[in-house]
Scaffold this motif. Structure first.
Motif, short mmCIF file in Angstrom:
data_model
loop_
_atom_site.label_atom_id
_atom_site.label_comp_id
_atom_site.label_asym_id
_atom_site.label_seq_id
_atom_site.Cartn_x
_atom_site.Cartn_y
_atom_site.Cartn_z
N MET A 123 42.32 56.09 57.06
CA MET A 123 43.77 55.96 57.21
C MET A 123 44.29 54.78 56.39
O MET A 123 45.32 54.87 55.72
N GLY A 126 44.56 55.71 52.91
CA GLY A 126 45.72 56.59 52.73
C GLY A 126 47.00 55.80 52.71
O GLY A 126 47.90 56.05 51.90
N LEU A 129 47.22 54.11 49.33
CA LEU A 129 47.53 55.07 48.26
C LEU A 129 48.97 55.53 48.32
O LEU A 129 49.67 55.60 47.31
N ALA A 130 49.44 55.85 49.54
CA ALA A 130 50.83 56.29 49.68
C ALA A 130 51.79 55.16 49.33
O ALA A 130 52.86 55.37 48.77
#
Lengths: 316, 316
Positions: A123, A126, A129-130
């Protein structure tokens, strides 16, 4: 205890007319959090959380609200703000800046095993990256400059042995090269109480009010120092490798990050030693702070300085 | 049955690297829907739905995807699309336009009582209010022009009595003034199977692929004709008043809407009579359509033409 500003059902029902989420059916104060006043809000349309911001300046709030909106758009389970009919996230209620956010489900786990550590690692990658496509900028408010400044304020209150530890660490950190590390938006406070578990899935990642731009690896270090520790601050190998391997699978660590990793774990420990020591030794009048024991992170700093296992990936 | 384009776990796992939602752990085709191929996708980070668009032209998809993103931002329980690392909602998988959306919870209720009808009325008003600030435009693809054109195609296949009913209705509708009605984005297909119930809350509003700009009252009429009917098409007073009163409490009906209401219920019935009659009499080669009985909406049209109870609010 931690609802500092009261909200009446009548005032809230009136305020909710700014939104498109139906009528108020229930309002409950939430006895948690030390920075804001939070309430569970139920309407005919759904369940939300109302936050009244007690300490963060209004001008800084859009950074946090748009950040969680951005992350939610990318599929992350974060408390996305709800836009009102004018498309705004931030309003005013009971004289305070106020926002409605999505209500997430789940409970914190203060004794996670390796599987949950792996989910947290994935998570966090993520989230990083987001966050790369997030347009607003704010530096990590507890970054290197804050750590040095706070150390200078706290140092006179420390015993001699801790002063020596602090001086050595500041000298060590000053020599660390961090300009080649990948940077982006970091959560910066991803402790176990800021993850809600919904079964084995992460139902929520909360409390983004320390987020800002910094080395992504600093965020990994903050997270590892909390999630992968034994009670005495030692790194527990199964959780440590589970979290880092899962992160690495999503966003592979770079050679520069592998080199900086031991220093980054120490910087992350220093940050919480300093903030807790400041809360302890330099309490501010009128400010509500949950004072935590600074010694925990002083000890973690000492332990990390003795060496840590390497990051996953090929040595470069 | 309704997965028209296969997706392999290997191809999907590779495609998911475009996103920030972790690794694929499960993929299941969903046996429902006739316009798209849908799959439940579980990753290490969460649960999503993958849609491959089989019939809607790619250029029209951003209208729908940004619409649900907009409504989700306003707190409505809709299948918000997930942005990839490039911040895009729409990709390509197995050669088809493809998007990941939030997975909603709940089940349809084909026999709702007045309380659920009230929640649907309030939600529909919220959807209309939130939609007022949506920036993209697309006309209702089943609006007045489509109804007239389809009637001309279908008419030759109808028995004489139905031709007479159709001619009379088209003449009646042509005389109705709708330019003073509030307009905005409408769902346009809010049947009972498009609402998912999570306990007594609406857990999801799905299937926005008939959405477009039209009189908001047309949407109310489509909804009432489905949610508030007995098996023979009569309006059931308790559900009828519950839905309309709840809508009216959120977005009060205007005098022009009160005047147009009987005609709008008839226009909404005509729309589904015509679409079902076209599917029945004019099947298109290679198109997968779940053919529904057109007589149901022919009968509803006849019943509405006999008069309906007024909208709530003061007569003007």
């Amino acid at each position: 205890m931690s609802v500092f500003t009261p909200v009446t059902p009548e005032a809230l029902a009136d305020w909710l007319r700014r939104y498109a989420i139906g009528r108020l059916t229930d309002l409950q104060g939430i006895p948690a959090g030390v920075q804001n006043s939070n309430f569970f809000v139920t309407t005919t349309l759904g369940r939300y959380v109302l936050t009244l911001f007690e300490t963060i300046p209004r001008a800084e709030l859009p950074f946090y609200l748009h950040l969680t909106a951005h992350l939610a758009r990318h599929g992350l389970p974060v408390p996305a703000p709800i836009a009102d009919r004018d498309n705004e996230y931030l309003g005013t209620l009971s004289g305070k800046p106020a926002a409605l956010v999505a209500r997430l489900s789940g409970q914190s786990d203060m004794a996670p095993g390796p599987q949950r550590c792996a989910r947290v690692g994935a998570m966090l990658a993520g989230l990083h990256l987001a966050g790369l496509s997030y347009g607003r900028r704010q530096d990590n408010p507890r970054g290197a400059a804050w750590r040095s400044a706070t150390a200078a304020q706290v140092r006179p209150f420390l015993p001699a042995a801790e002063q020596a530890l602090l001086d050595a660490e500041l000298a060590f950190q000053a020599a660390v090269r961090i300009d080649e590390l990948p940077r982006g938006v970091i959560h910066a406070d991803l402790f176990r109480d800021n993850i809600l578990w919904d079964g084995e899935h992460i139902g929520g990642v909360i409390d983004f009010y320390f987020a800002g731009r910094d080395a992504l690896l600093f965020d990994v270090a903050v997270t590892v120092n909390d999630w992968c520790c034994t009670a005495d601050g030692e790194l527990e190998p199964a959780r440590y490798h589970a979290l880092l391997d899962a992160y690495h699978a999503e966003r592979p660590f770079t050679p520069a990050e592998r080199a900086a990793w031991p220093a980054m774990l120490r910087a992350a420990a220093l940050r919480f030693w300093m903030s807790r020591a400041a809360d302890f030794h330099l309490p501010r009048a009128g400010e509500m702070v949950l004072v935590k024991n600074p010694d925990e992170y002083r000890d973690i700093l000492r332990l990390r300085a003795q060496g840590v296992p390497p990051l996953p990936g090929d040595p470069a």
